[in-house]
Design a protein around this motif. Sequence first.
Motif, mmCIF file in Angstrom:
data_model
loop_
_atom_site.group_PDB
_atom_site.id
_atom_site.type_symbol
_atom_site.label_atom_id
_atom_site.label_comp_id
_atom_site.label_asym_id
_atom_site.label_seq_id
_atom_site.Cartn_x
_atom_site.Cartn_y
_atom_site.Cartn_z
ATOM 1 N N ASP A 117 67.942 57.315 31.018
ATOM 2 C CA ASP A 117 68.872 56.684 30.081
ATOM 3 C C ASP A 117 68.367 56.827 28.647
ATOM 4 O O ASP A 117 69.144 57.085 27.719
ATOM 5 C CB ASP A 117 69.046 55.200 30.416
ATOM 6 C CG ASP A 117 69.944 54.983 31.618
ATOM 7 O OD1 ASP A 117 69.959 53.855 32.130
ATOM 8 O OD2 ASP A 117 70.631 55.931 32.041
ATOM 9 N N HIS A 213 77.251 54.636 29.351
ATOM 10 C CA HIS A 213 76.758 53.260 29.348
ATOM 11 C C HIS A 213 77.905 52.257 29.381
ATOM 12 O O HIS A 213 77.793 51.191 29.993
ATOM 13 C CB HIS A 213 75.880 53.018 28.121
ATOM 14 C CG HIS A 213 74.601 53.784 28.149
ATOM 15 N ND1 HIS A 213 73.775 53.818 29.253
ATOM 16 C CD2 HIS A 213 74.002 54.570 27.211
ATOM 17 C CE1 HIS A 213 72.729 54.574 28.989
ATOM 18 N NE2 HIS A 213 72.847 55.051 27.764
ATOM 19 N N GLU A 216 79.369 52.162 32.924
ATOM 20 C CA GLU A 216 78.594 51.367 33.880
ATOM 21 C C GLU A 216 79.223 49.991 34.055
ATOM 22 O O GLU A 216 79.244 49.438 35.155
ATOM 23 C CB GLU A 216 77.154 51.204 33.377
ATOM 24 C CG GLU A 216 76.299 52.451 33.470
ATOM 25 C CD GLU A 216 74.924 52.229 32.875
ATOM 26 O OE1 GLU A 216 74.551 51.043 32.686
ATOM 27 O OE2 GLU A 216 74.224 53.210 32.598
ATOM 28 N N GLN A 217 79.739 49.433 32.976
ATOM 29 C CA GLN A 217 80.334 48.097 33.013
ATOM 30 C C GLN A 217 81.825 48.127 33.323
ATOM 31 O O GLN A 217 82.366 47.160 33.854
ATOM 32 C CB GLN A 217 80.126 47.404 31.662
ATOM 33 C CG GLN A 217 78.670 47.268 31.262
ATOM 34 C CD GLN A 217 78.530 46.609 29.912
ATOM 35 O OE1 GLN A 217 78.988 45.499 29.702
ATOM 36 N NE2 GLN A 217 77.898 47.308 28.984
ATOM 37 N N ALA A 244 77.426 57.352 35.290
ATOM 38 C CA ALA A 244 77.488 55.903 35.090
ATOM 39 C C ALA A 244 76.970 55.141 36.302
ATOM 40 O O ALA A 244 76.456 54.026 36.177
ATOM 41 C CB ALA A 244 78.923 55.479 34.783
ATOM 42 N N HIS A 245 77.084 55.751 37.483
ATOM 43 C CA HIS A 245 76.623 55.111 38.719
ATOM 44 C C HIS A 245 75.152 55.404 38.995
ATOM 45 O O HIS A 245 74.586 54.944 39.967
ATOM 46 C CB HIS A 245 77.481 55.613 39.890
ATOM 47 C CG HIS A 245 77.210 54.932 41.195
ATOM 48 N ND1 HIS A 245 77.299 53.574 41.368
ATOM 49 C CD2 HIS A 245 76.831 55.443 42.401
ATOM 50 C CE1 HIS A 245 76.998 53.267 42.621
ATOM 51 N NE2 HIS A 245 76.708 54.377 43.274
ATOM 52 N N GLY A 246 74.511 56.179 38.108
ATOM 53 C CA GLY A 246 73.101 56.483 38.272
ATOM 54 C C GLY A 246 72.799 57.866 38.787
ATOM 55 O O GLY A 246 71.640 58.216 39.008
#
Length: 271
Positions: A117, A213, A216-217, A244-246
């Motif tokens: 990140d 980022h 992600e939310q 966004a999910h990693g």
Amino acid sequence: MTQGTRGRAGRGLPGSKELRNNGVVKNVGEARETPMGTQQEELATGERSTRNRVARSILDHGPSTVAELAQRLGLTQAAVRRHLDALTGDGVVEARQQRVYGTRTRGRPAKVFALTDYGRDAFDQSYDKLAADALRWIADREGGGEAIAAFARARIAAQAGAYRKAVEAATPEGRTEALAKALSADGYAATARSAPHPQQGEQLCQHHCPVAHVAEQFPQLCEAETEFFAELLGTHVQRLATIAHGDGVCTTFIPKISHNASASTAGRNPA
């Protein structure tokens, strides 16, 4: 949420000056002349410039092995490992096991290096907190998740013109590639490739996401994009992975185009 303004001391890439510029890696400026140490400064500048190239290659192509980076950049594997060690020490990249799609071969998967990140932040000049705060305000005032979904669809619709033009100008076989090029022009570093056996179709890979980022939310951003891809390409698509999910890459499976396919069953973003 990770913020793009974090600083970190160390050997590698001072994020705000060297990398940050809407996804374009800047070369380090010329070393300043001083009575002593000029040669050492020039050497350090060259090291940082090559380190930038290594990080940028990972951004453009996704998680990469040492051998892949060496081939793309014209460096020895020993040199690549040295730069990766420095980037890892600075928190810009991290080592992972290579993700295998389809049938596994014998032996341990190769180690790949992906941006963290912090490393992605160094390429972004986005206003993540402001965007997230605005979306949260919309959700609170205008109807929760449905309001965010409506915003996400409207945002995609506002950007759709160039993508639609590129896809409609392509042959049916070249539509995914055309979409990838259009996405790359908007900073998504996208590529198209054949899906691994036994899947019949293609994979659209986005190696960078300027809004990761925030997504992600608010996964509605990814879901609206997936629905748009299905509508644009005229077939069901399935989102296999998202930054966004990693995951290291946003990956969308696009099956072989069928005239009977329905765009209404677009695959959802992984939970």
